[in-house]
Design a protein around this motif. Structure first.
Motif, PDB file in Angstrom:
ATOM      1  N   VAL A 207       0.852  -1.189   0.000  1.00  0.00           N
ATOM      2  CA  VAL A 207       0.000   0.000   0.000  1.00  0.00           C
ATOM      3  C   VAL A 207       0.890   1.242   0.000  1.00  0.00           C
ATOM      4  O   VAL A 207       1.868   1.312   0.750  1.00  0.00           O
ATOM      5  N   PHE A 208       0.552   2.210  -0.870  1.00  0.00           N
ATOM      6  CA  PHE A 208       1.359   3.427  -0.911  1.00  0.00           C
ATOM      7  C   PHE A 208       1.253   4.177   0.408  1.00  0.00           C
ATOM      8  O   PHE A 208       2.248   4.519   1.034  1.00  0.00           O
ATOM      9  N   ASP A 209       0.036   4.446   0.855  1.00  0.00           N
ATOM     10  CA  ASP A 209      -0.202   5.046   2.157  1.00  0.00           C
ATOM     11  C   ASP A 209      -1.683   4.927   2.482  1.00  0.00           C
ATOM     12  O   ASP A 209      -2.494   4.604   1.612  1.00  0.00           O
ATOM     13  N   SER A 210      -2.033   5.224   3.722  1.00  0.00           N
ATOM     14  CA  SER A 210      -3.429   5.071   4.146  1.00  0.00           C
ATOM     15  C   SER A 210      -4.318   6.143   3.530  1.00  0.00           C
ATOM     16  O   SER A 210      -5.411   5.855   3.028  1.00  0.00           O
ATOM     17  N   ASP A 211      -3.862   7.403   3.581  1.00  0.00           N
ATOM     18  CA  ASP A 211      -4.621   8.536   3.049  1.00  0.00           C
ATOM     19  C   ASP A 211      -3.660   9.406   2.247  1.00  0.00           C
ATOM     20  O   ASP A 211      -2.563   9.716   2.720  1.00  0.00           O
ATOM     21  N   TYR A 212      -4.069   9.815   1.084  1.00  0.00           N
ATOM     22  CA  TYR A 212      -3.210  10.684   0.279  1.00  0.00           C
ATOM     23  C   TYR A 212      -4.027  11.332  -0.823  1.00  0.00           C
ATOM     24  O   TYR A 212      -5.218  11.051  -0.993  1.00  0.00           O
ATOM     25  N   THR A 213      -3.369  12.204  -1.564  1.00  0.00           N
ATOM     26  CA  THR A 213      -4.004  12.876  -2.683  1.00  0.00           C
ATOM     27  C   THR A 213      -3.530  12.251  -3.976  1.00  0.00           C
ATOM     28  O   THR A 213      -2.333  12.023  -4.164  1.00  0.00           O
ATOM     29  N   ARG A 214      -4.459  11.967  -4.855  1.00  0.00           N
ATOM     30  CA  ARG A 214      -4.113  11.356  -6.141  1.00  0.00           C
ATOM     31  C   ARG A 214      -4.527  12.301  -7.257  1.00  0.00           C
ATOM     32  O   ARG A 214      -5.642  12.840  -7.258  1.00  0.00           O
TER      33      ARG A 214
ATOM     34  N   GLN B 124      -8.871  13.213  -2.904  1.00  0.00           N
ATOM     35  CA  GLN B 124      -8.413  12.679  -1.632  1.00  0.00           C
ATOM     36  C   GLN B 124      -8.857  11.221  -1.574  1.00  0.00           C
ATOM     37  O   GLN B 124     -10.046  10.919  -1.739  1.00  0.00           O
ATOM     38  N   VAL B 125      -7.919  10.308  -1.388  1.00  0.00           N
ATOM     39  CA  VAL B 125      -8.251   8.894  -1.425  1.00  0.00           C
ATOM     40  C   VAL B 125      -7.793   8.191  -0.151  1.00  0.00           C
ATOM     41  O   VAL B 125      -6.853   8.616   0.517  1.00  0.00           O
ATOM     42  N   VAL B 126      -8.496   7.125   0.160  1.00  0.00           N
ATOM     43  CA  VAL B 126      -8.162   6.264   1.298  1.00  0.00           C
ATOM     44  C   VAL B 126      -7.968   4.859   0.758  1.00  0.00           C
ATOM     45  O   VAL B 126      -8.761   4.396  -0.076  1.00  0.00           O
ATOM     46  N   ASP B 127      -6.939   4.200   1.222  1.00  0.00           N
ATOM     47  CA  ASP B 127      -6.693   2.828   0.781  1.00  0.00           C
ATOM     48  C   ASP B 127      -7.904   1.948   1.053  1.00  0.00           C
ATOM     49  O   ASP B 127      -8.602   2.106   2.061  1.00  0.00           O
ATOM     50  N   TYR B 128      -8.140   0.997   0.158  1.00  0.00           N
ATOM     51  CA  TYR B 128      -9.328   0.139   0.216  1.00  0.00           C
ATOM     52  C   TYR B 128      -9.450  -0.601   1.554  1.00  0.00           C
ATOM     53  O   TYR B 128     -10.509  -0.591   2.190  1.00  0.00           O
ATOM     54  N   ALA B 129      -8.377  -1.249   1.989  1.00  0.00           N
ATOM     55  CA  ALA B 129      -8.436  -2.016   3.238  1.00  0.00           C
ATOM     56  C   ALA B 129      -8.616  -1.098   4.433  1.00  0.00           C
ATOM     57  O   ALA B 129      -9.349  -1.432   5.387  1.00  0.00           O
ATOM     58  N   VAL B 130      -7.975   0.049   4.402  1.00  0.00           N
ATOM     59  CA  VAL B 130      -8.120   1.018   5.486  1.00  0.00           C
ATOM     60  C   VAL B 130      -9.559   1.525   5.549  1.00  0.00           C
ATOM     61  O   VAL B 130     -10.149   1.636   6.635  1.00  0.00           O
TER      62      VAL B 130
END
Length: 605
Positions: A474-481, A494-500
């Motif tokens: 996973v790149f990170d839990s929360d970040y901007t794409r 603003q994105v949140v990782d799927y598993a998170v």
């Protein structure tokens, strides 16, 4: 528009800009379900029991269980004149001006239809040598790469994407040192990924601290100086080559490693191993790969890719009973092989030579995506021994199932045209398959020469609601794409990782799952070990970026590539943030400055 399958705005954006079928002002796909039906019905059209296979294809597409390559999703069942293949390795570039620009034209036509391209530039004579036909002086392969780079900057490929390219050069070409340094200027060759074709002989010479000869074929002219016989790109047998220079093998290796450490390129492709493990060793020679390196191909070969989305096969996530539905993965694999095989028969091809090559081998590249998210949901830390075992078990299941599925199709439709039973079964990779699979190949043949490859799967993983891509952590839990739109402008999400996101929906908090770990919390060795764990079940190659901290020791970094070779990998790519490729100030910049393989505009989605 409300579509219940999209749980993230960025997923809807990716579908609308890249994969939703519209022509002029007419929108044909009202929902993602319409896209799945379009793909399923078109690819089942040639089956004798069409309705049955249409239902099966739709079932694995539904809810993103299977993610076909982006070109398939965007093009199949539409009126667009596009290819359904993500990438091509182009034909041999002749060492003559007319042939060079014919090759450039073929590349432009291929990219216009949506295909990324890979090239071996080793056939072009070195800088400073005489072009005997016209009495001029050759400018060398790197100079012509700039011509290709300008072409790529101009050609806008299908939809919201630009073409991707791979440029490769032999480690014994006289211009190899210029090639190694070619991307140290941030303004140059920005549309290329570049990789050195590293031979076993070079690795042996490095270990023994021997001299290394830089050579090039003599051709028809008489040459002064030392001449030796050498296998060369595009030549079917050893040819006379002039020795242009002697260098210390360790010094050349050091230059490759320093450039990769400081500038993130070139990558390395262990080309002898690629050819030794090629299932079609008996009828083709490989000198290049697709832009992200997961599919080594002969001239005019193509990538036909798809990924099993592992997140859709997890049962009881985050619980003590959490496990993967391996039977479900196996069942989806069998259907996915047939779907990808049918892609070959309905696709357009930019060039007749590509159609001929693809139909002769019927290569497909089935892989995985969402691995890191699945590990988090299983409470298994990425990089742990348990994570390597889990990844290996999944890939073993997919590989062996895919081969059996291809055999079953061959019983019905016949094997691929270049199939030679005795020689195919003698191949190194094929000999590693279970005895029952090899016995069935001997009895019935096999439909596809190759079946597995691990692609970056970056864009299609965004489509599947931002699951982790390929086998990457996973790149990170929360970040901007930041993603490209149809109008050529960028949008930020603003994105949140799927598993998170799944974890937080249960916990009602901003906490992180117990097994969460991001790419830069892992050691480079952890990245390498994951790639090595699944390579035995991948008959082609793996796109993997090893994330390296800025303060990582250079000697340890150099040893990573030596380890990659010793672990049996077919290539290696690393990214270390540094002032040359861009100072890392934020998560969004960190994602976008990675110049090799992992940038969405560079990935041939």
């Amino acid at each position: 528009m409300n579509d219940l399958y999209f749980t993230t705005p960025i997923a809807r954006h990716v579908w609308e800009t890249k994969y939703r079928y519209r022509k002029d002002s007419v929108v044909y796909d009202a929902t993602i379900s319409d896209s799945w039906r379009r793909i399923a019905s078109t690819l089942a059209a040639g089956e004798s029991n069409r309705e049955d296979w249409q239902a099966r294809f739709y079932d694995i597409l539904h809810n993103f269980k299977f993610l076909p390559g982006g070109r398939i999703q965007a093009g199949v069942g539409t009126a667009h004149k596009v290819t359904l293949f993500n990438c091509f390795v182009m034909g041999t570039i002749p060492d003559a001006m007319e042939g060079i620009f014919d090759a450039l034209k073929e590349g432009a036509l291929t990219m216009q239809q949506g295909g990324g391209v890979g090239y071996d530039f080793s056939t072009l004579r070195p800088r400073g040598t005489q072009a005997y036909g016209v009495g001029s002086i050759a400018s060398g392969p790197v100079s012509f790469m700039h011509v290709w780079d300008s072409m790529c900057a101009t050609v806008l490929s299908t939809g919201a994407r630009r073409g991707a390219m791979m440029g490769a050069l032999r480690c014994d070409h006289p211009d190899i040192e210029e090639f190694i340094a070619a991307k140290q200027d941030r303004t140059q060759l920005r549309h290329f990924n570049i990789s050195v074709l590293v031979s076993d002989d070079l690795m042996t010479a490095v270990n023994k601290d021997e001299n290394w000869l830089l050579v090039f074929p003599v051709g028809e002219q008489v040459m002064d100086g030392e001449v030796l016989m050498r296998d060369w790109s595009s030549c079917g047998q050893p040819v006379p080559c002039k020795v242009y220079k002697r260098v210390r093998a360790r010094e050349l290796w050091e230059k490759i490693m320093r450039a990769t450490f400081d500038y993130a390129e070139p990558g390395v492709l262990f080309i002898d191993r690629i050819n030794q493990l090629n299932n079609l060793y008996y009828c083709e020679r490989i000198h290049a790969t697709n832009p992200c390196g997961e599919v080594p191909l002969p001239p005019c070969g193509a990538c036909n890719l798809g990924s099993i989305n592992l997140t859709q096969f997890i049962c009881a996530p985050f619980s003590e009973q959490a496990h993967l539905d391996m039977k479900g993965i196996s069942a989806a694999t069998r259907i996915a092989v047939r779907l990808l095989d049918n892609v070959i028969d309905v696709s357009n091809f930019p060039l007749p030579s590509q159609a001929m090559q693809v139909h002769s081998s019927r290569r497909i590249g089935l892989g995985i995506t969402g691995l890191a998210d699945v590990l988090i949901m299983l409470n298994i830390p990425y990089g742990s021994k348990a994570s390597l075992q889990m990844a290996q078990s999944v890939m073993q299941t997919i590989c062996h199932t895919a081969y059996q599925a291809s055999i079953d199709i061959a019983r019905e439709k016949g094997p691929f045209p270049s199939f030679d039973q005795e020689k195919y079964l003698a191949g190194t990779f094929v000999r590693s398959l279970p005895c029952s699979v090899r016995q069935d190949i001997a009895r019935y043949g096999i439909r596809n020469s190759h079946l597995t490859a691990i692609a970056p799967a970056g864009t299609i993983s965004l489509l599947a609601n931002n699951i982790s891509s390929g086998l990457e952590p996973v790149f990170d839990s929360d970040y901007t794409r930041r993603v490209l739109g149809l109008d050529g402008n960028y949008s930020e999400y603003q994105v949140v990782d799927y598993a998170v996101a799944f974890w937080r929906s249960r916990e009602v908090s901003k906490s992180l799952p117990p097994a969460f770990i991001n790419a830069y919390q892992l050691s480079p060795t952890d990245h390498l070990q994951m790639q090595a764990a699944i390579q035995p079940y991948v008959d082609q190659a793996i796109s993997k970026t090893i994330n390296v901290p800025t303060d990582y020791d250079f000697v340890a970094f150099r040893n990573l590539y030596q380890q990659a070779y010793e672990l049996g990998l077919k290539g290696c790519t690393a990214f270390r943030p540094n002032p040359v490729t861009g100072t890392i100030l934020s998560k969004i910049e960190q994602e976008q400055t990675a110049p090799h393989c992992c940038n969405l505009e560079r990935e041939a989605d």
